[in-house]
Design an enzyme around this catalytic site. Structure first.
Site, PDB file in Angstrom:
ATOM      1  N   LYS A   1       0.823  -1.214   0.000  1.00 26.55           N
ATOM      2  CA  LYS A   1       0.000   0.000   0.000  1.00 26.55           C
ATOM      3  C   LYS A   1       0.851   1.255   0.000  1.00 26.55           C
ATOM      4  O   LYS A   1       0.450   2.273  -0.564  1.00 26.55           O
ATOM      5  CB  LYS A   1      -0.965   0.010   1.189  1.00 26.55           C
ATOM      6  CG  LYS A   1      -2.135  -0.940   0.999  1.00 26.55           C
ATOM      7  CD  LYS A   1      -3.297  -0.577   1.900  1.00 26.55           C
ATOM      8  CE  LYS A   1      -4.445  -1.557   1.710  1.00 26.55           C
ATOM      9  NZ  LYS A   1      -5.545  -1.319   2.648  1.00 26.55           N
TER      10      LYS A   1
ATOM     11  N   LYS B   1      -6.152 -12.798  -8.077  1.00 27.65           N
ATOM     12  CA  LYS B   1      -7.431 -12.813  -7.368  1.00 27.65           C
ATOM     13  C   LYS B   1      -8.335 -11.679  -7.862  1.00 27.65           C
ATOM     14  O   LYS B   1      -7.847 -10.590  -8.177  1.00 27.65           O
ATOM     15  CB  LYS B   1      -7.126 -12.621  -5.877  1.00 27.65           C
ATOM     16  CG  LYS B   1      -8.196 -13.109  -4.954  1.00 27.65           C
ATOM     17  CD  LYS B   1      -7.784 -12.884  -3.508  1.00 27.65           C
ATOM     18  CE  LYS B   1      -8.814 -12.026  -2.818  1.00 27.65           C
ATOM     19  NZ  LYS B   1      -8.545 -11.719  -1.435  1.00 27.65           N
TER      20      LYS B   1
ATOM     21  N   LYS C   1     -11.626  -5.510  -6.257  1.00 22.36           N
ATOM     22  CA  LYS C   1     -12.362  -4.310  -6.653  1.00 22.36           C
ATOM     23  C   LYS C   1     -11.430  -3.143  -6.912  1.00 22.36           C
ATOM     24  O   LYS C   1     -11.850  -2.110  -7.412  1.00 22.36           O
ATOM     25  CB  LYS C   1     -13.420  -3.950  -5.606  1.00 22.36           C
ATOM     26  CG  LYS C   1     -12.869  -3.594  -4.244  1.00 22.36           C
ATOM     27  CD  LYS C   1     -14.000  -3.456  -3.229  1.00 22.36           C
ATOM     28  CE  LYS C   1     -13.433  -3.515  -1.818  1.00 22.36           C
ATOM     29  NZ  LYS C   1     -14.412  -3.810  -0.804  1.00 22.36           N
TER      30      LYS C   1
END
Ligand code: TRP
Length: 337
Positions: free
Chosen positions: A120, A202, A205
């Site tokens: 992140k 995977k 969103k």
């Protein structure tokens, strides 16, 4: 002989979901749809992790809307708010307080090793804030406040659960047993849904729109995304995740949603083409999502009901959270109120 009068307490489950956008079909198949079935066997707490969401910059109106929508969705997938405790993390002030306490029992080195922090901070290089760094401590507090026995988490959160256990053990070691040491809960039924565009990754969103199905996607959108789903240059429909990840992903979505076995499904498509498979998968997705969406819109139209759910949830949650927080504070040595 005396009959044993002890009624065993149900094991407690806590899970959190961030209100950062609509959950995907992958979240639904891998996690959310199992939650409903856990209520009989476990004492379940489902928290909308809005405090976690602000580790990445959010637009206020959007955060508010998405949080409310998330609650409506939890109800729409069939979670009964009497049987389950549904609440917003930010409504239970003990979470932020517990996070502060636990921050003082967590080392910089431990947090620096977290892969999600590394990912992140690479992605949001202009906003590497301290909250992003101590995110796993807030999450540890979420779990420990409720003395949760089990935490259903995806693979991306196992490291956070591990650090939660380390922090809890450290605290317990210093002050005697304050916290239950939680374990991961991995549902047997949890098929992993992959991206429609890059089927070796995977479904997420945070990837481009065409690569995932959102739980609120309309039938048209579902059909369009299915048509565009990546397959391969062959024509044979067979389950082979290594060599045919796209087709295999479509097959496993089909199996997960119909409950049919892979062998049967593959056999039923033996004389068909990719277009037929895509249509069939679109149909079962639409059949699954339609009733959820109808319920979702019904709940969204009833704001006062939603409010009553979140108020009751916060009251039930904070009663338990307060018990753990005051115990921890007393052990640390703060003067009692
Ligand atoms: N960090 C989790 C996620 O992004 C959400 C979360 C917050 C959570 N608190 C939790 C999950 C406690 C399980 C338990 O998916």
């Amino acid at each position: 002989m005396e009959p044993t009068a002890t009624v065993q307490r149900k094991k407690r489950i806590l899970s959190g979901i961030q209100p950062s956008g609509t959950p995907t079909l992958g979240n639904y198949i891998g996690a959310m749809r199992n939650w409903k079935m856990l209520a009989d066997e476990y004492d379940c707490f489902y928290m909308i992790a809005d405090l976690h969401t602000i580790t990445v910059r959010q637009e206020p109106a959007k955060l508010r809307a998405q949080s409310t929508q998330m609650l409506a969705l939890l109800l729409a997938i069939g979670l009964d708010p009497e049987q389950n405790v549904l609440f917003f993390q930010s409504h239970v002030h003990q979470h932020a307080e517990m996070a502060w306490l636990l921050n003082c029992f967590t080392y910089m080195g431990e947090m620096s090793r977290m892969t999600q922090f590394k990912d992140k901070s690479a992605k949001h290089a202009d906003n590497i804030n301290c909250g992003l760094f101590t995110y796993p401590v807030l999450m540890a507090g979420d779990i420990l406040l409720y003395q949760a026995d089990l935490v259903p988490v995806g693979a991306d959160q196992t490291q956070h659960l591990e650090i939660c256990r380390d922090i809890a053990n450290r605290f317990n070691g210093l002050y005697s047993n304050v916290f239950t040491i939680p374990e991961g809960y991995y549902p047997k039924l949890g098929a992993r849904v992959m991206s429609l565009q890059e089927p070796t990754r995977k479904m997420s969103k945070s990837d481009p729109d065409d690569s995932f199905i959102g739980l609120l996607d309309t039938p048209d959108v579902v059909r369009r995304k299915m048509r565009r789903a990546v397959t391969d240059s062959e024509t044979e429909i067979r389950y082979d995740p290594e060599n045919k990840p796209g087709v295999s992903n479509l097959l496993s979505i089909y199996c997960a949603l119909t409950g049919e076995s892979m062998d049967n499904v593959v056999a039923s498509f033996s004389s068909k083409g990719y277009g037929d498979l895509k249509n069939a998968v679109a149909d079962v997705i639409i059949d699954t999502l339609s009733p959820i969406q109808t319920e979702f819109h019904r709940y969204m139209a009833d704001k006062s009901y939603l409010e009553s759910v979140w108020r009751t949830g916060a009251e039930r949650a904070s009663r338990i959270a307060e018990r753990t927080l005051s115990k921890a504070m007393k052990k640390i040595g703060f003067v009692a109120k």
